[in-house]
Design a protein around this motif. Structure first.
Motif, short mmCIF file in Angstrom:
data_model
loop_
_atom_site.label_atom_id
_atom_site.label_comp_id
_atom_site.label_asym_id
_atom_site.label_seq_id
_atom_site.Cartn_x
_atom_site.Cartn_y
_atom_site.Cartn_z
N ASP A 50 0.83 -1.20 0.00
CA ASP A 50 0.00 0.00 0.00
C ASP A 50 0.87 1.25 0.00
O ASP A 50 1.79 1.40 0.81
CB ASP A 50 -0.89 -0.02 1.25
N ASP A 51 0.57 2.16 -0.93
CA ASP A 51 1.24 3.48 -0.98
C ASP A 51 2.74 3.41 -1.28
O ASP A 51 3.47 4.36 -1.00
CB ASP A 51 1.05 4.25 0.34
N LEU A 52 3.21 2.32 -1.84
CA LEU A 52 4.64 2.22 -2.15
C LEU A 52 4.94 2.94 -3.45
O LEU A 52 4.35 2.64 -4.49
CB LEU A 52 5.06 0.75 -2.27
N GLY A 53 5.85 3.90 -3.39
CA GLY A 53 6.15 4.72 -4.55
C GLY A 53 7.09 4.08 -5.54
O GLY A 53 7.80 3.11 -5.23
N TYR A 54 7.12 4.65 -6.73
CA TYR A 54 7.95 4.15 -7.84
C TYR A 54 9.42 4.06 -7.46
O TYR A 54 10.11 3.11 -7.84
CB TYR A 54 7.78 5.09 -9.03
N ALA A 55 9.91 5.01 -6.69
CA ALA A 55 11.33 5.05 -6.33
C ALA A 55 11.58 4.66 -4.89
O ALA A 55 12.62 4.97 -4.33
CB ALA A 55 11.89 6.45 -6.59
N SER A 322 2.14 -1.90 -6.42
CA SER A 322 1.56 -0.97 -5.45
C SER A 322 0.23 -0.48 -5.99
O SER A 322 -0.10 -0.68 -7.16
CB SER A 322 2.50 0.21 -5.21
N ASP A 323 -0.55 0.18 -5.13
CA ASP A 323 -1.87 0.65 -5.55
C ASP A 323 -1.88 2.12 -5.97
O ASP A 323 -2.86 2.59 -6.54
CB ASP A 323 -2.91 0.41 -4.45
N ASN A 324 -0.82 2.85 -5.68
CA ASN A 324 -0.70 4.25 -6.11
C ASN A 324 0.70 4.72 -5.76
O ASN A 324 1.51 3.97 -5.19
CB ASN A 324 -1.75 5.15 -5.46
N GLY A 325 0.99 5.97 -6.07
CA GLY A 325 2.31 6.49 -5.82
C GLY A 325 2.61 6.67 -4.35
O GLY A 325 1.74 6.57 -3.48
N GLY A 326 3.89 6.92 -4.04
CA GLY A 326 4.31 7.14 -2.67
C GLY A 326 3.82 8.46 -2.12
O GLY A 326 3.53 9.41 -2.85
N VAL A 327 3.72 8.53 -0.80
CA VAL A 327 3.12 9.70 -0.14
C VAL A 327 4.15 10.81 0.02
O VAL A 327 4.93 10.85 0.96
CB VAL A 327 2.52 9.33 1.22
N THR A 328 4.14 11.73 -0.93
CA THR A 328 5.02 12.89 -0.90
C THR A 328 4.37 14.04 -0.15
O THR A 328 5.04 14.79 0.56
CB THR A 328 5.35 13.33 -2.35
N SER A 329 3.07 14.18 -0.32
CA SER A 329 2.27 15.19 0.38
C SER A 329 1.12 14.49 1.09
O SER A 329 0.69 13.41 0.69
CB SER A 329 1.70 16.22 -0.59
N GLY A 330 0.58 15.13 2.12
CA GLY A 330 -0.56 14.56 2.82
C GLY A 330 -0.17 13.35 3.66
O GLY A 330 0.98 12.90 3.65
N ASP A 331 -1.12 12.80 4.38
CA ASP A 331 -0.88 11.65 5.25
C ASP A 331 0.35 11.94 6.13
O ASP A 331 0.35 12.88 6.89
CB ASP A 331 -0.71 10.37 4.44
#
Length: 544
Positions: A50-55, A322-331
């Motif tokens: 969950d929420d694991l980003g590309y990099a 993953s289900d979407n990009g990594g959390v750079t903003s928010g959360d």
């Protein structure tokens, strides 16, 4: 059979950039394939983080995070360098993985839980120009899922971890959609009670001997138990980690490891900058997030060991994504996507481009890169095809089999689409997207303007070239709007009582109040004497 319903980089990131520029290609690199025979009805291990980003993996270019076990999957199989989630946030993408349908088609266009539409949205006090539309709040029981398709073929099916696609009351839990076993899946999108036992999860028992064990390892052990019990059968094991979703937590040991690593790499004075709506993290330097990623990697490694110990590694397909990009903003403002702009919730590449690996033991690519743009909707038909099962195009309508690409052949070039008519908690704006070859067009619903990017020359999406390429922009916009109309999807509507001044004040507060607060939290977390909240250090000795 259920019917559908419709509603009205194995290299460092600098090297990956070169390869990912060729997203318009329709052919993967030529590679040598092994001569291993395709087994009849192979097993499938589907790993979703969950929420694991590309990099967010060392194999994808991170110098900070350490993921040796996950890296093995990439190096053994194929890396889709232009792999995309079906949405910028979780529930829509998760529904697409299971159905092979886009969010615009299945109708889950926003994440589940306390989301409001229409005038009720205004109670959130975001003061936005548009009011989000209604959306489906759980998986349609009449839509065939990946699990149901495999179960029809005699597979034992198993689900562990985050579900976030409905509740018991809605009769929309994993066991209502084709999974024989459900460990830990319910309506929550975050780890209730945190990442250490005892868990506050109605479908995840707390055992006395597991007190202090981290949640990722718990889910991995349950998956290994299922695999062991079904080693003589055909199985689909769907391991859906709650990590690395907030609230992020790790052990004291791992925090110290990555705090020290951040210090050795050099801690920057300022760690955030303003994106269009919210502050965004500038660097990968969050020691708690890094520790949480390593806990996931440890858990993945334990399941891979189970497959190998049981002699199942040669006839088990492994998908990792993953289900979407990594959390750079928010959360928790956890990470940064290096070469990509934005993160979870955003309409730019950081919000939708994700790790996307497929390891097929009898199609050994030895770490080959595939640069053709692909989507999470493609995994349903791909797994059917790789398993020798009949495709179901009337069900997975928005996905295609990627088996030809894995075998070094071609698939027809096609556009990819996204539709997110909501305001994201992470700063995303109501928008729709089309990616076609090297071009990506974002259409914004607030003012109906377009952004056009050439991903071959501008992967960071800093130069909007719509005015310089009006013909391409208009053609792509027309194609996008025509597709949306064919989906019968829903759209945001303008608030006739919009308070523009209140919105501007809200935006200004993100810069003048929230950004300084985040800077303070970051410096505290990176200080040698930092102590987290008393309710979550977890076990002093990590359970393996």
């Amino acid at each position: 059979m259920k019917k559908n319903t419709k509603i009205s980089p194995v290299f460092p990131i600098i090297f990956l950039l070169v390869f990912s520029l060729f997203g318009c290609k329709t052919k993967s690199e030529k590679v040598k394939h092994s001569a291993v025979k395709n087994p009849i009805k192979p097993n499938v291990l589907f790993i979703l983080v969950d929420d694991l980003g590309y990099a967010d993996l060392s194999v994808m270019g991170s110098k900070y995070y350490e993921t040796p076990n996950i890296d093995k999957i990439a190096k053994s199989g194929s890396v889709f360098t232009n792999g995309y989630a079906a949405c910028t946030v979780c529930s829509p993408s998760r529904a697409s993985l299971l159905t092979g349908q886009s969010p615009a088609r299945h109708g889950i266009t926003q994440f589940e839980g306390r989301n409001l539409s229409g005038q009720a949205w205004k109670t959130k006090k975001r003061y936005t120009k548009l009011l989000p539309p209604e959306f489906n709040e759980h998986l349609d029981p009449n839509t065939l899922t990946l699990a149901e398709a495999f179960k029809e073929e005699g597979y034992a099916t198993f689900f562990a971890g985050k579900w976030h696609l409905g509740s018991k009351e809605q009769k929309s839990l994993p066991t209502d959609h084709g999974f024989d076993v459900n460990i830990g899946g319910f309506q929550s999108g975050s780890p209730s009670g945190g990442y250490f036992s005892p868990y506050k999860n109605p479908n995840l028992p707390n055992l006395p001997e597991e007190k202090g064990q981290n949640l990722s390892m718990k889910l991995a052990k349950e998956t290994s138990n299922f695999i062991t019990k079904n080693k003589d059968k055909h199985f689909l094991a769907y391991l859906s980690f709650y990590a690395v979703h907030g609230p992020i937590q790790t052990t004291k040991e791992k925090w110290a490891k990555y705090r020290n690593k951040a210090e050795k790499m050099g801690i920057h004075e300022n760690g955030f900058e303003m994106e269009r709506v919210l502050p965004a993290r500038k660097y990968q330097d969050n020691p708690v997030y890094a520790g949480l990623i390593e806990q996931v990697d440890d858990a993945v490694g334990s399941v891979l060991k189970t497959l190998k110990d049981l002699g199942l590694d040669k006839n088990t397909i492994i998908v990792f994504t993953s289900d979407n990009g990594g959390v750079t903003s928010g959360d928790n403002f956890s990470t940064n996507q290096l070469s990509l702009r934005g993160g979870k919730g955003y309409q730019w590449e950081g919000g939708i481009r994700i790790p996307y690996f497929i390891d097929v033991p009898w199609i050994k690519q030895n770490g080959g890169n595939i640069n053709v743009p692909v989507s999470g909707t493609d995994l349903f038909p791909t797994l059917l095809d790789l398993s020798g099962l009949s495709l179901k195009p009337e069900n997975h309508k928005d996905g295609v089999s990627l088996k030809p690409l894995l075998e070094g052949e071609k698939i027809d070039e096609r556009p990819l689409y996204w539709h997110y008519p909501h305001y994201g908690n992470q700063g995303g704006e109501p928008s729709s997207i089309i990616r076609k070859g090297k071009w990506k067009l974002i259409y914004y619903w607030e003012d109906l303007h377009s952004e056009l990017y050439n991903l071959e020359t501008d992967l960071k999406e800093t130069n909007n070239v719509a005015e310089n390429n009006p013909k391409i922009a208009n053609q792509m916009k027309t194609q996008l709007l025509t597709w949306l109309k064919s989906m019968g999807t829903h759209y945001a509507t303008e608030d006739p009582l919009w308070d523009k001044e209140a919105r501007q004040k809200w935006l200004e507060n993100q810069k003048t109040k929230r950004l300084p607060s985040l800077e303070k939290e970051r410096k505290e977390m990176l200080s040698p004497d930092w102590q987290p909240n008393k309710d979550w250090w977890g076990s002093e000795v990590e359970t393996k």
